[in-house]
Design an enzyme around this catalytic site. Structure first.
Site, mmCIF file in Angstrom:
data_model
loop_
_atom_site.group_PDB
_atom_site.id
_atom_site.type_symbol
_atom_site.label_atom_id
_atom_site.label_comp_id
_atom_site.label_asym_id
_atom_site.label_seq_id
_atom_site.Cartn_x
_atom_site.Cartn_y
_atom_site.Cartn_z
ATOM 1 N N GLY A 208 0.831 -1.212 0.000
ATOM 2 C CA GLY A 208 0.000 0.000 0.000
ATOM 3 C C GLY A 208 0.853 1.245 0.000
ATOM 4 O O GLY A 208 2.070 1.177 -0.178
ATOM 5 N N ASN A 209 0.214 2.388 0.171
ATOM 6 C CA ASN A 209 0.969 3.639 0.303
ATOM 7 C C ASN A 209 0.259 4.553 1.299
ATOM 8 O O ASN A 209 -0.813 4.214 1.805
ATOM 9 C CB ASN A 209 1.171 4.309 -1.065
ATOM 10 C CG ASN A 209 -0.139 4.710 -1.713
ATOM 11 O OD1 ASN A 209 -0.874 5.542 -1.204
ATOM 12 N ND2 ASN A 209 -0.460 4.071 -2.836
ATOM 13 N N ARG A 210 0.841 5.696 1.591
ATOM 14 C CA ARG A 210 0.362 6.522 2.703
ATOM 15 C C ARG A 210 -0.755 7.497 2.336
ATOM 16 O O ARG A 210 -1.120 8.345 3.142
ATOM 17 C CB ARG A 210 1.538 7.287 3.306
ATOM 18 C CG ARG A 210 2.482 6.382 4.100
ATOM 19 C CD ARG A 210 3.720 7.140 4.532
ATOM 20 N NE ARG A 210 3.398 8.442 5.070
ATOM 21 C CZ ARG A 210 4.100 9.544 4.854
ATOM 22 N NH1 ARG A 210 5.177 9.498 4.103
ATOM 23 N NH2 ARG A 210 3.731 10.688 5.389
ATOM 24 N N SER A 211 -1.291 7.390 1.139
ATOM 25 C CA SER A 211 -2.350 8.330 0.764
ATOM 26 C C SER A 211 -3.570 8.166 1.681
ATOM 27 O O SER A 211 -4.013 7.056 1.957
ATOM 28 C CB SER A 211 -2.764 8.066 -0.690
ATOM 29 O OG SER A 211 -3.946 8.767 -0.964
#
Ligand code: CTP
Length: 405
Positions: A208-211
């Protein structure tokens, strides 16, 4: 968009009346003038002073004792209103409205107004499911009343069922949607993507990513508030779904691609605020991968460029998350992906970009015009982007698109 608009907020005699204090406060914070009108029964549950304190305006509780400094009667209140909202609306008030009874200042105001009327019912489950209440609601709906909720859950009676006042956020969304009916994006369909995609590795794990999704949600809400029909394609976020917006939940880049391509088939605008993964695991393990080998290598393959794949007569707005050479890299992306506008984020700045409530973006258009916006709430950034979209739409109308040829 909503600043300076007049809302009449009617409160009737339900235990949920205390929740309306928050609704009144949030509307006032957004710059709306909120005139609270309470029925006699409502004043038994919550004091007029609570509403007066958050709206900074007189509260009307008695038809015959309108505060002197207010100097208005129910008819002028009805005429001035851009929207009338009754939250909570009891079965009793709903029945009176369905019958056209005007025995208190609130029911008089509803009968006299030409503004949109929103009712948020709150009552015991038995009263709500009673065919009389259902018939009354159906009649009001057929007369153009907007009914928000009710929700399902714990009721004051101790029972669980339908009849809870719907989430105040949904009531606020419904109010803004009603106010947006005369906005500059009426009749336009805008697709917004939001959040960071999750690329599955096995049954339980993902990349995933931090958005946070906040910028995309702000865009969807701002477009709704200007009258647009909005489809929000969103990966998993912690944010409540915006009311009055079609929400399509997705997880991976491939799911997002499918949903965006489908939603944009007949849309006017696509705004890709989502942080789409650039790579996803080549294979997704069917079971949970065991902690056995000393090292684990994942093969990653490139995801399709979603916004680049969207073709046709549609305005395309992209975002670029960059850590250096913002303008050069943003311009390159705009050209490569054939965008009409790109909003470039400096992801190294602490007060803007991922997970913050504020953002500082640079807008670059196809003509190479660069505009540095100052630090501001994401909802305001959203409106400045939509201002540009409105201009692009009017230009596109004048000269049908040739950009994808
Ligand atoms: N985007 C997309 N599909 C992808 C990747 C990105 O539609 N597979 C969109 C994003 O939603 C954004 C724009 O393209 O509107 C730019 O995204 P960004 O991540 O900044 O650029 P990338 O194309 O992924 O390039 P890089 O990560 O190498 O900077």
């Amino acid at each position: 968009m909503v600043e300076g608009k007049n809302v009449v907020l009617g409160i009737t005699g339900s235990i949920a009346a205390y929740k309306a204090v928050d609704i009144a406060a949030k509307l006032t914070q957004k710059g709306l003038a909120v005139d609270v009108v309470m029925t006699k029964a409502a004043t038994k549950f919550v004091s007029a002073l609570s509403f007066r304190s958050v709206t900074h305006r007189p509260v009307i509780t008695d038809m015959w004792e309108t505060p002197a400094e207010f100097n208005i009667e129910h008819v002028s209140l009805a005429e001035r209103a851009d929207v009338v909202v009754i939250a909570p609306a009891t079965a009793n008030t709903i029945a009176k409205l369905a019958a056209g009874i005007a025995d208190e200042i609130l029911t008089c105001t509803v009968l006299a107004t030409r503004a949109p009327i929103i009712l948020a019912p709150a009552m015991d489950a038995g009263m709500y499911s009673n065919p009389i209440t259902q018939e009354n609601l159906a009649k009001l709906r057929s007369r153009g009343f907007i009914i928000a909720g009710p929700g399902y859950g714990w009721l004051a009676s101790g029972l669980v069922g339908m009849g809870r006042l719907v989430d105040p956020n949904e009531i606020l969304g419904t109010i803004f949607q009603a106010l947006g009916k005369k906005g500059d994006l009426v009749d336009k369909h805008i697709v917004v993507s939001a959040g960071g995609t999750r690329e599955p590795i096995d049954l339980v794990r993902y990349i995933g990513n931090r958005s946070s999704g906040k910028m995309g949600y702000a865009l969807a809400e701002a477009a709704r508030d200007r009258g647009a029909t909005v489809t929000l394609v969103t990966s998993v976020t912690e944010l409540p779904p915006p009311a009055g917006v079609e929400v399509i939940p997705v997880e991976s880049a491939l799911e997002m691609r499918e949903a965006v391509l489908k939603a944009t088939a007949a849309a006017d605008v696509l705004i890709m605020a989502a942080a789409v993964a650039d790579y996803h695991p080549a294979k997704v393990a069917k079971d949970k991968i065991k902690r056995e080998s000393e090292t684990l290598t994942l093969e990653l393959v490139k995801t399709p460029d979603i916004i680049g794949e969207v073709r046709g007569n549609i305005i395309k707005v992209g975002f670029a998350a960059e850590s250096k050479d913002l303008i050069v890299r943003g311009t390159e992306k705009l050209k490569k992906k054939k965008l009409d506008l790109i909003a470039v984020n400096d992801i190294t700045a602490e007060d803007s970009g991922f997970a913050t409530d504020t953002n500082r973006v640079i807008l670059i258009d196809r003509k190479g015009k660069v505009e540095q916006l100052s630090l501001m709430p994401k909802y305001e950034v959203a409106h400045l982007i939509l201002d540009k979209v409105v201009v692009l739409l009017s230009r596109a109308q004048r000269s049908p698109a040739e950009k994808d040829t």
